[in-house]
Design a protein around this motif. Structure first.
Motif, PDB file in Angstrom:
ATOM      1  N   SER A   1      -0.494 -19.361  18.609  1.00 37.06           N
ATOM      2  CA  SER A   1      -1.862 -19.850  18.792  1.00 37.06           C
ATOM      3  C   SER A   1      -2.043 -21.135  17.997  1.00 37.06           C
ATOM      4  O   SER A   1      -1.295 -21.420  17.071  1.00 37.06           O
ATOM      5  CB  SER A   1      -2.870 -18.795  18.326  1.00 37.06           C
ATOM      6  OG  SER A   1      -2.691 -18.532  16.953  1.00 37.06           O
ATOM      7  N   GLY A   2      -3.025 -21.900  18.368  1.00 42.24           N
ATOM      8  CA  GLY A   2      -3.295 -23.150  17.672  1.00 42.24           C
ATOM      9  C   GLY A   2      -2.591 -24.319  18.328  1.00 42.24           C
ATOM     10  O   GLY A   2      -2.131 -24.236  19.468  1.00 42.24           O
ATOM     11  N   ARG A   3      -2.516 -25.393  17.573  1.00 35.49           N
ATOM     12  CA  ARG A   3      -1.970 -26.640  18.100  1.00 35.49           C
ATOM     13  C   ARG A   3      -0.951 -27.219  17.127  1.00 35.49           C
ATOM     14  O   ARG A   3      -1.037 -27.004  15.929  1.00 35.49           O
ATOM     15  CB  ARG A   3      -3.112 -27.650  18.294  1.00 35.49           C
ATOM     16  CG  ARG A   3      -4.129 -27.196  19.326  1.00 35.49           C
ATOM     17  CD  ARG A   3      -5.383 -28.029  19.327  1.00 35.49           C
ATOM     18  NE  ARG A   3      -5.146 -29.403  19.752  1.00 35.49           N
ATOM     19  CZ  ARG A   3      -6.118 -30.260  20.000  1.00 35.49           C
ATOM     20  NH1 ARG A   3      -7.391 -29.903  19.870  1.00 35.49           N
ATOM     21  NH2 ARG A   3      -5.842 -31.483  20.379  1.00 35.49           N
TER      22      ARG A   3
ATOM     23  N   ARG B   1       2.669 -24.320  20.878  1.00 34.73           N
ATOM     24  CA  ARG B   1       1.562 -24.984  20.179  1.00 34.73           C
ATOM     25  C   ARG B   1       1.467 -26.455  20.573  1.00 34.73           C
ATOM     26  O   ARG B   1       0.384 -27.024  20.645  1.00 34.73           O
ATOM     27  CB  ARG B   1       1.714 -24.824  18.665  1.00 34.73           C
ATOM     28  CG  ARG B   1       1.497 -23.413  18.191  1.00 34.73           C
ATOM     29  CD  ARG B   1       1.311 -23.302  16.685  1.00 34.73           C
ATOM     30  NE  ARG B   1       2.295 -23.997  15.896  1.00 34.73           N
ATOM     31  CZ  ARG B   1       3.442 -23.468  15.460  1.00 34.73           C
ATOM     32  NH1 ARG B   1       3.742 -22.226  15.756  1.00 34.73           N
ATOM     33  NH2 ARG B   1       4.268 -24.180  14.730  1.00 34.73           N
TER      34      ARG B   1
ATOM     35  N   ASP C   1      -1.671 -28.492  22.203  1.00 34.96           N
ATOM     36  CA  ASP C   1      -2.201 -29.751  21.682  1.00 34.96           C
ATOM     37  C   ASP C   1      -2.405 -30.772  22.801  1.00 34.96           C
ATOM     38  O   ASP C   1      -3.312 -31.591  22.736  1.00 34.96           O
ATOM     39  CB  ASP C   1      -1.257 -30.322  20.622  1.00 34.96           C
ATOM     40  CG  ASP C   1      -1.881 -31.451  19.834  1.00 34.96           C
ATOM     41  OD1 ASP C   1      -3.048 -31.314  19.424  1.00 34.96           O
ATOM     42  OD2 ASP C   1      -1.201 -32.471  19.640  1.00 34.96           O
TER      43      ASP C   1
ATOM     44  N   SER D   1     -11.544 -31.109  19.593  1.00 32.78           N
ATOM     45  CA  SER D   1     -11.156 -29.705  19.702  1.00 32.78           C
ATOM     46  C   SER D   1     -10.974 -29.320  21.157  1.00 32.78           C
ATOM     47  O   SER D   1     -11.587 -29.896  22.043  1.00 32.78           O
ATOM     48  CB  SER D   1     -12.236 -28.822  19.080  1.00 32.78           C
ATOM     49  OG  SER D   1     -12.327 -29.055  17.698  1.00 32.78           O
TER      50      SER D   1
ATOM     51  N   TRP E   1      -7.817 -24.168  22.124  1.00 33.21           N
ATOM     52  CA  TRP E   1      -6.793 -23.653  21.220  1.00 33.21           C
ATOM     53  C   TRP E   1      -7.040 -24.058  19.765  1.00 33.21           C
ATOM     54  O   TRP E   1      -6.260 -23.714  18.893  1.00 33.21           O
ATOM     55  CB  TRP E   1      -5.407 -24.104  21.666  1.00 33.21           C
ATOM     56  CG  TRP E   1      -5.013 -23.447  22.944  1.00 33.21           C
ATOM     57  CD1 TRP E   1      -4.569 -22.167  23.103  1.00 33.21           C
ATOM     58  CD2 TRP E   1      -5.048 -24.017  24.243  1.00 33.21           C
ATOM     59  NE1 TRP E   1      -4.338 -21.917  24.417  1.00 33.21           N
ATOM     60  CE2 TRP E   1      -4.614 -23.031  25.161  1.00 33.21           C
ATOM     61  CE3 TRP E   1      -5.402 -25.258  24.740  1.00 33.21           C
ATOM     62  CZ2 TRP E   1      -4.519 -23.252  26.514  1.00 33.21           C
ATOM     63  CZ3 TRP E   1      -5.313 -25.473  26.097  1.00 33.21           C
ATOM     64  CH2 TRP E   1      -4.877 -24.485  26.968  1.00 33.21           C
ATOM     65  N   GLY E   2      -8.077 -24.800  19.498  1.00 32.41           N
ATOM     66  CA  GLY E   2      -8.424 -25.142  18.122  1.00 32.41           C
ATOM     67  C   GLY E   2      -8.713 -26.613  17.920  1.00 32.41           C
ATOM     68  O   GLY E   2      -8.713 -27.401  18.860  1.00 32.41           O
ATOM     69  N   PRO E   3      -8.962 -26.975  16.656  1.00 24.30           N
ATOM     70  CA  PRO E   3      -9.258 -28.374  16.343  1.00 24.30           C
ATOM     71  C   PRO E   3      -8.005 -29.241  16.441  1.00 24.30           C
ATOM     72  O   PRO E   3      -6.885 -28.739  16.367  1.00 24.30           O
ATOM     73  CB  PRO E   3      -9.769 -28.311  14.901  1.00 24.30           C
ATOM     74  CG  PRO E   3      -9.165 -27.074  14.337  1.00 24.30           C
ATOM     75  CD  PRO E   3      -9.035 -26.114  15.480  1.00 24.30           C
TER      76      PRO E   3
END
Length: 130
Positions: free
Chosen positions: A25-27, A80, A84, A110, A113-115
């Motif tokens: 998860s996330g970038r 990830r 992004d 953002s 998947w997040g900032p």
């Protein structure tokens, strides 16, 4: 633009990916992805070349074990990286398109998947100080 600064070395980017071993998860920004890839290739091919030059089958085995050990983090950082670029992590399975996505700039701001990790550029400086 300097590629390496004292606090932002290839090794720190490599360790950051390893610390997020199975985090899908996330970038991940381009620099994180490509510095991990560079350091991974240096280690992998270094072991293979040493195994060939020294004629040690044990080093070839170590190279295979290393490659298998970092398989999950390599996939995770690839996923990830897709996030992004604003795409699903499943795009990592499409060879040419995923390469293009790893080279594209981050999606501004953002996303789901997040900032944007570029805004947290100082985070890499904190690695190893915890």
């Amino acid at each position: 633009m300097r590629l390496l600064t004292p606090k932002s070395t290839i090794m720190n980017w490599y360790l950051k990916v390893l610390k997020q071993y199975a985090d899908f998860s996330g970038r991940a920004r381009r620099k994180e992805y490509w510095m991990f890839f560079l350091f991974h290739m240096i280690i992998m091919y270094g072991l293979i070349i040493l195994a060939g030059v020294l004629e040690l089958a044990a080093l070839a085995t170590v190279s295979m074990i290393y490659t298998l050990a970092v398989l999950v983090p390599a996939i995770a950082v690839g996923v990830r990286r897709m996030h992004d670029a604003g795409k699903s992590g499943w795009y990592v399975l499409i060879p040419i398109y995923s390469l293009i996505l790893t080279l594209t700039d981050s999606e501004a701001g953002s996303n789901k998947w997040g900032p944007n990790p570029k805004s947290d550029a100082e985070e890499i400086d904190l690695i190893g100080q915890e």
